[in-house]
Design an enzyme around this catalytic site. Structure first.
Site, PDB file in Angstrom:
ATOM      1  N   GLY A  45       0.869  -1.175   0.000  1.00  0.00           N
ATOM      2  CA  GLY A  45       0.000   0.000   0.000  1.00  0.00           C
ATOM      3  C   GLY A  45       0.900   1.217   0.000  1.00  0.00           C
ATOM      4  O   GLY A  45       1.861   1.271  -0.766  1.00  0.00           O
ATOM      5  N   GLU A  46       0.650   2.138   0.886  1.00  0.00           N
ATOM      6  CA  GLU A  46       1.494   3.326   1.007  1.00  0.00           C
ATOM      7  C   GLU A  46       1.967   3.376   2.457  1.00  0.00           C
ATOM      8  O   GLU A  46       1.144   3.517   3.373  1.00  0.00           O
ATOM      9  CB  GLU A  46       0.651   4.547   0.616  1.00  0.00           C
ATOM     10  CG  GLU A  46       1.434   5.713   0.103  1.00  0.00           C
ATOM     11  CD  GLU A  46       2.406   5.372  -1.032  1.00  0.00           C
ATOM     12  OE1 GLU A  46       1.952   4.813  -2.050  1.00  0.00           O
ATOM     13  OE2 GLU A  46       3.598   5.653  -0.886  1.00  0.00           O
ATOM     14  N   SER A  47       3.283   3.242   2.644  1.00  0.00           N
ATOM     15  CA  SER A  47       3.790   3.101   4.015  1.00  0.00           C
ATOM     16  C   SER A  47       3.481   4.328   4.883  1.00  0.00           C
ATOM     17  O   SER A  47       3.245   4.197   6.082  1.00  0.00           O
ATOM     18  CB  SER A  47       5.287   2.805   3.992  1.00  0.00           C
ATOM     19  OG  SER A  47       5.969   3.747   3.198  1.00  0.00           O
ATOM     20  N   CYS A  77       6.240  -5.279   0.419  1.00  0.00           N
ATOM     21  CA  CYS A  77       6.330  -3.956  -0.214  1.00  0.00           C
ATOM     22  C   CYS A  77       6.247  -2.845   0.846  1.00  0.00           C
ATOM     23  O   CYS A  77       7.191  -2.687   1.607  1.00  0.00           O
ATOM     24  CB  CYS A  77       5.301  -3.813  -1.320  1.00  0.00           C
ATOM     25  SG  CYS A  77       5.779  -2.525  -2.474  1.00  0.00           S
ATOM     26  N   ARG A 106      12.653   3.759   0.000  1.00  0.00           N
ATOM     27  CA  ARG A 106      11.323   3.808  -0.642  1.00  0.00           C
ATOM     28  C   ARG A 106      11.452   4.114  -2.129  1.00  0.00           C
ATOM     29  O   ARG A 106      12.330   4.850  -2.537  1.00  0.00           O
ATOM     30  CB  ARG A 106      10.466   4.905  -0.022  1.00  0.00           C
ATOM     31  CG  ARG A 106       9.906   4.562   1.312  1.00  0.00           C
ATOM     32  CD  ARG A 106       9.000   5.685   1.790  1.00  0.00           C
ATOM     33  NE  ARG A 106       7.717   5.694   1.110  1.00  0.00           N
ATOM     34  CZ  ARG A 106       6.952   6.783   0.967  1.00  0.00           C
ATOM     35  NH1 ARG A 106       7.369   7.944   1.405  1.00  0.00           N
ATOM     36  NH2 ARG A 106       5.791   6.701   0.367  1.00  0.00           N
ATOM     37  N   ILE A 134       5.838  -3.169  -7.450  1.00  0.00           N
ATOM     38  CA  ILE A 134       5.025  -1.967  -7.729  1.00  0.00           C
ATOM     39  C   ILE A 134       5.541  -0.825  -6.852  1.00  0.00           C
ATOM     40  O   ILE A 134       5.397  -0.871  -5.631  1.00  0.00           O
ATOM     41  CB  ILE A 134       3.533  -2.228  -7.437  1.00  0.00           C
ATOM     42  CG1 ILE A 134       3.016  -3.432  -8.245  1.00  0.00           C
ATOM     43  CG2 ILE A 134       2.703  -0.981  -7.751  1.00  0.00           C
ATOM     44  CD1 ILE A 134       1.626  -3.895  -7.844  1.00  0.00           C
ATOM     45  N   ARG A 135       6.160   0.164  -7.480  1.00  0.00           N
ATOM     46  CA  ARG A 135       6.787   1.284  -6.739  1.00  0.00           C
ATOM     47  C   ARG A 135       7.501   0.740  -5.486  1.00  0.00           C
ATOM     48  O   ARG A 135       7.290   1.192  -4.366  1.00  0.00           O
ATOM     49  CB  ARG A 135       5.751   2.354  -6.384  1.00  0.00           C
ATOM     50  CG  ARG A 135       5.315   3.155  -7.614  1.00  0.00           C
ATOM     51  CD  ARG A 135       4.242   4.168  -7.313  1.00  0.00           C
ATOM     52  NE  ARG A 135       3.042   3.541  -6.796  1.00  0.00           N
ATOM     53  CZ  ARG A 135       2.614   3.594  -5.541  1.00  0.00           C
ATOM     54  NH1 ARG A 135       3.295   4.271  -4.642  1.00  0.00           N
ATOM     55  NH2 ARG A 135       1.528   2.983  -5.182  1.00  0.00           N
ATOM     56  N   HIS A 170       5.336  -8.127  -4.359  1.00  0.00           N
ATOM     57  CA  HIS A 170       4.017  -8.561  -3.890  1.00  0.00           C
ATOM     58  C   HIS A 170       3.860 -10.063  -4.153  1.00  0.00           C
ATOM     59  O   HIS A 170       3.419 -10.443  -5.245  1.00  0.00           O
ATOM     60  CB  HIS A 170       2.920  -7.807  -4.649  1.00  0.00           C
ATOM     61  CG  HIS A 170       2.782  -6.381  -4.260  1.00  0.00           C
ATOM     62  ND1 HIS A 170       1.844  -5.941  -3.362  1.00  0.00           N
ATOM     63  CD2 HIS A 170       3.480  -5.285  -4.643  1.00  0.00           C
ATOM     64  CE1 HIS A 170       1.957  -4.636  -3.203  1.00  0.00           C
ATOM     65  NE2 HIS A 170       2.943  -4.209  -3.973  1.00  0.00           N
ATOM     66  N   GLU A 172       1.691 -11.983  -3.214  1.00  0.00           N
ATOM     67  CA  GLU A 172       0.283 -12.379  -3.312  1.00  0.00           C
ATOM     68  C   GLU A 172      -0.262 -12.224  -4.729  1.00  0.00           C
ATOM     69  O   GLU A 172      -1.294 -12.795  -5.063  1.00  0.00           O
ATOM     70  CB  GLU A 172      -0.568 -11.564  -2.321  1.00  0.00           C
ATOM     71  CG  GLU A 172      -0.938 -10.137  -2.730  1.00  0.00           C
ATOM     72  CD  GLU A 172       0.206  -9.126  -2.579  1.00  0.00           C
ATOM     73  OE1 GLU A 172       1.348  -9.531  -2.303  1.00  0.00           O
ATOM     74  OE2 GLU A 172      -0.056  -7.925  -2.763  1.00  0.00           O
TER      75      GLU A 172
HETATM   76  N1  GLN Z   1       5.792   3.043  -2.675  1.00  0.00           N
HETATM   77  C1  GLN Z   1       5.062   2.546  -1.564  1.00  0.00           C
HETATM   78  C2  GLN Z   1       5.586   3.115  -0.247  1.00  0.00           C
HETATM   79  O1  GLN Z   1       6.527   3.828  -0.234  1.00  0.00           O
HETATM   80  C3  GLN Z   1       5.054   1.032  -1.519  1.00  0.00           C
HETATM   81  C4  GLN Z   1       4.348   0.504  -2.729  1.00  0.00           C
HETATM   82  C5  GLN Z   1       3.640  -0.786  -2.523  1.00  0.00           C
HETATM   83  O2  GLN Z   1       3.397  -1.241  -1.406  1.00  0.00           O
HETATM   84  N2  GLN Z   1       3.255  -1.378  -3.620  1.00  0.00           N
HETATM   85  O3  GLN Z   1       5.065   2.849   0.785  1.00  0.00           O
END
Ligand code: GLN
Length: 190
Positions: A45-47, A77, A106, A134-135, A170, A172
């Site tokens: 997700g987004e940390s 992630c 990150r 993913i990112r 990921h 999953e």
């Molecule tokens: N870029 C996100 C972060 O810095 C992590 C991306 C992800 O969990 N797919 O938290």
């Protein structure tokens, strides 16, 4: 019983893979739902957001405490970032749970290669694992107690320190339960 932190991310997919690997699973949104768990998954997700939501849901201190007391956790992630003792490229007020003696960067792979897939050799698995990034963060430095389970282009992307496991990718999303199964069996024998 494995909990899946259900504040953000692929809760359903992680739950399905734990079941596929033979475990039982429940979502975690409240402090009392941490009680009695054999392990926990922190999805991506987004940390920065996950840190804020943990505080808003009164889970931050509880979860830090549980990790200190030895709760096994698999972070994927953004979940890897949450388990890092140190983050680079984070926001000023970014919170980490910590637990793994590593520096996580990150969005390390840069904007051009926002998302990609790769077949990775993962320690303990016989065949390559299809990893979806993913990112994604990478691990910039690990302490001596940290085992590197996989690398991509020279950067650790899967690590383990005792009962804490983390992947930049990921696991999953490829529908391959082998990493969940490895976490589950290590957790079950503790
Ligand atoms: N870029 C996100 C972060 O810095 C992590 C991306 C992800 O969990 N797919 O938290």
């Amino acid at each position: 019983m494995i909990g899946v932190l259900a504040l953000q991310g692929d809760v359903a997919e992680h739950s399905r893979l734990i079941r596929q690997a033979g475990g039982e699973v429940c979502p975690v949104r409240r402090p009392r739902e941490l009680a009695g768990l054999a392990g926990l998954i922190i999805p991506g997700g987004e940390s920065t957001t996950i840190g804020k939501l943990l505080v808003a849901f009164d889970l931050y201190d509880e979860l830090r405490g549980a990790i200190k007391e030895g709760l096994p956790v698999l972070g994927t992630c953004a979940g890897l970032i949450m388990l890092a003792d140190t983050i680079v490229g984070g926001t000023e007020d970014q919170r980490t749970l910590g637990g793994i003696d590593m520096v996580a960067r990150r969005n390390a792979f840069g904007r051009q290669v926002d998302s990609f897939e790769a077949d990775l050799a993962v320690r303990g698995l016989d065949d390559p694992f299809r990893a979806v990034f993913i990112r994604a963060p990478w691990v910039e430095r690990v302490g001596s107690g940290v085992e590197v389970l996989a690398e991509y282009e020279g950067h650790p992307v899967a690590v383990r320190q005792g009962s804490l496991w983390a992947t930049s990718f990921h696991p999953e999303l490829a529908g391959d339960p082998r990493i969940h199964a490895a976490f589950l069996s290590a957790t079950a024998v503790q």
